[in-house]
Design an enzyme around this catalytic site. Structure first.
Site, PDB file in Angstrom:
ATOM      1  N   ASP A 114       0.855  -1.188   0.000  1.00 40.32           N
ATOM      2  CA  ASP A 114       0.000   0.000   0.000  1.00 40.32           C
ATOM      3  C   ASP A 114       0.890   1.237   0.000  1.00 40.32           C
ATOM      4  OD1 ASP A 114      -2.875   0.982   0.292  1.00 40.32           O
ATOM      5  OD2 ASP A 114      -1.886   2.108   1.874  1.00 40.32           O
ATOM      6  N   SER A 115       0.289   2.360  -0.376  1.00 42.41           N
ATOM      7  CA  SER A 115       1.056   3.608  -0.355  1.00 42.41           C
ATOM      8  C   SER A 115       1.372   4.045   1.075  1.00 42.41           C
ATOM      9  CB  SER A 115       0.258   4.699  -1.062  1.00 42.41           C
ATOM     10  OG  SER A 115      -0.939   4.925  -0.353  1.00 42.41           O
ATOM     11  N   CYS A 160      -3.516  -1.297  -2.416  1.00 49.02           N
ATOM     12  CA  CYS A 160      -3.773   0.108  -2.762  1.00 49.02           C
ATOM     13  C   CYS A 160      -4.624   0.208  -4.036  1.00 49.02           C
ATOM     14  CB  CYS A 160      -2.416   0.775  -2.982  1.00 49.02           C
ATOM     15  SG  CYS A 160      -2.507   2.497  -3.387  1.00 49.02           S
ATOM     16  N   GLU A 164      -3.230   9.453   7.694  1.00 53.38           N
ATOM     17  CA  GLU A 164      -1.785   9.241   7.928  1.00 53.38           C
ATOM     18  C   GLU A 164      -1.324  10.025   9.164  1.00 53.38           C
ATOM     19  OE1 GLU A 164       0.834   7.484   6.163  1.00 53.38           O
ATOM     20  OE2 GLU A 164      -0.783   6.378   5.219  1.00 53.38           O
ATOM     21  N   CYS A 166     -10.521   3.282  -1.587  1.00 56.85           N
ATOM     22  CA  CYS A 166      -9.199   3.660  -1.071  1.00 56.85           C
ATOM     23  C   CYS A 166      -9.057   2.967   0.275  1.00 56.85           C
ATOM     24  CB  CYS A 166      -9.099   5.170  -0.897  1.00 56.85           C
ATOM     25  SG  CYS A 166      -7.587   5.675  -0.040  1.00 56.85           S
ATOM     26  N   HIS A 190      -7.318   3.526   2.801  1.00 59.76           N
ATOM     27  CA  HIS A 190      -7.277   4.376   4.001  1.00 59.76           C
ATOM     28  C   HIS A 190      -8.672   4.609   4.592  1.00 59.76           C
ATOM     29  CE1 HIS A 190      -3.208   5.276   2.664  1.00 59.76           C
ATOM     30  NE2 HIS A 190      -2.986   5.888   3.821  1.00 59.76           N
TER      31      HIS A 190
HETATM   32  N1  DGL Z   1      -4.520   3.856   0.088  1.00 58.64           N
HETATM   33  C1  DGL Z   1      -4.427   4.087  -1.279  1.00 58.64           C
HETATM   34  C2  DGL Z   1      -5.591   3.596  -2.072  1.00 58.64           C
HETATM   35  O1  DGL Z   1      -6.179   2.601  -1.733  1.00 58.64           O
HETATM   36  C3  DGL Z   1      -4.076   5.450  -1.749  1.00 58.64           C
HETATM   37  C4  DGL Z   1      -3.852   6.526  -0.801  1.00 58.64           C
HETATM   38  C5  DGL Z   1      -2.903   7.501  -1.394  1.00 58.64           C
HETATM   39  O2  DGL Z   1      -1.717   7.253  -1.240  1.00 58.64           O
HETATM   40  O3  DGL Z   1      -3.330   8.471  -2.035  1.00 58.64           O
HETATM   41  O4  DGL Z   1      -5.929   4.158  -3.073  1.00 58.64           O
END
Ligand code: DGL
Length: 268
Positions: free
Chosen positions: A6-7, A69, A154, A186, A188
């Site tokens: 993941d990012s 991600c 974050e 996403c 997050h």
């Molecule tokens: N968590 C990531 C996703 O599922 C992206 C969040 C990001 O780094 O912009 O898209």
């Protein structure tokens, strides 16, 4: 060994469900926290960052990588699967999250209106529109980019009233289309699952992305057992981050509900 990428911290929402469903396997979680958010970058940059993470994880011995991600799945997965893997890593594979979520949403929706919340990158890639309409052309997809949410999560601000206010502002336009099913496009946003469900109301189903991806992975591995072996020793959990490991540990411990050790690495 299965890699989960993941990012940043978001993929922990997917990892937690995968680990619960398939505890017998070894996992490496890699969060590119130093370069998050990915969602505001161009497709080329997202591809390049994801490719570096893939090289790193395969280099550590992973045979399968889950791009938890959504942004990486939208902007890098296809090119990696079609051009990069066959040449560089034959016999290994990478899975994304867009198709499993779209498949489930297409079955879950009764009124054929599906809302997608995602990063700018995911929304602009139209990956959910393509995948949902591949399942059923009658589905209307309404999307909302929510670029402010990833930095707030974050920063561990998920409980703050400012975050809730921003969340409501993003949800309002989606509700005006009367969806009955919502995809958290996403990882997050899984940290805000309860609030998101509350603001949509009980008649609108916010899908549990982690559970859906874990179920799909389990199905995939039962058909392709060659991608993951159960080791004789205790199943391993390795956590890697490209930013400060202490910060990662604190956040990950909060989400996973147990102590973990993380290691800082750099990607190039
Ligand atoms: N968590 C990531 C996703 O599922 C992206 C969040 C990001 O780094 O912009 O898209």
């Amino acid at each position: 060994m299965i890699g989960v990428f993941d990012s940043g911290l978001g993929g922990l929402t997917i990892f937690k469900s995968i680990e619960k469903k398939l505890p017998q396997f070894d996992y490496i979680y890699l969060g590119d926290n130093a370069r998050t958010p990915y969602g505001n970058h161009s497709q080329e940059v997202i591809y390049e960052y994801t490719r570096q993470a893939v090289d790193y994880l395969f280099g550590l011995g992973c045979t399968l990588i889950v791009l938890a991600c959504n942004t990486a799945s939208s902007d890098a997965l296809q090119k990696l699967q079609q051009s990069y893997l066959p040449k560089k890593y034959p016999g290994k594979n990478i899975l994304g999250v867009i198709r499993p979520l779209a498949e489930l949403a297409s079955v879950a929706t009764k009124n054929k209106v599906v809302a997608v919340m995602g990063t700018r990158g995911t929304v602009e890639s139209k990956s959910y529109i393509r995948e949902l309409q591949l399942q059923n052309l009658k589905i209307k997809v309404v999307q909302q980019a929510c670029p402010l949410l990833v930095p707030l999560i974050e920063e561990n601000w998920e409980k703050y009233s400012e975050t809730k206010m921003i969340l409501k502002k993003y949800i309002r336009p989606l509700k005006s289309h009367f969806p009955d099913t919502v995809i958290l496009g996403c990882t997050h946003y899984g940290w805000l699952q309860k609030d998101i469900q509350k603001y949509f109301g009980k008649n609108i189903k916010v899908l549990d992305s982690g559970k859906i991806v874990a179920d799909k992975l389990s199905e995939y591995l039962s058909k392709h057992p060659e991608y993951a072996h159960v080791s004789k020793n205790k199943a391993q959990r390795i956590f890697l981050t490209t930013d400060d490991q202490k910060r990662f540990e604190i956040a990950a411990q909060k989400y996973l509900g147990r102590k973990i050790k993380a290691e800082k690495i750099s990607l190039q």
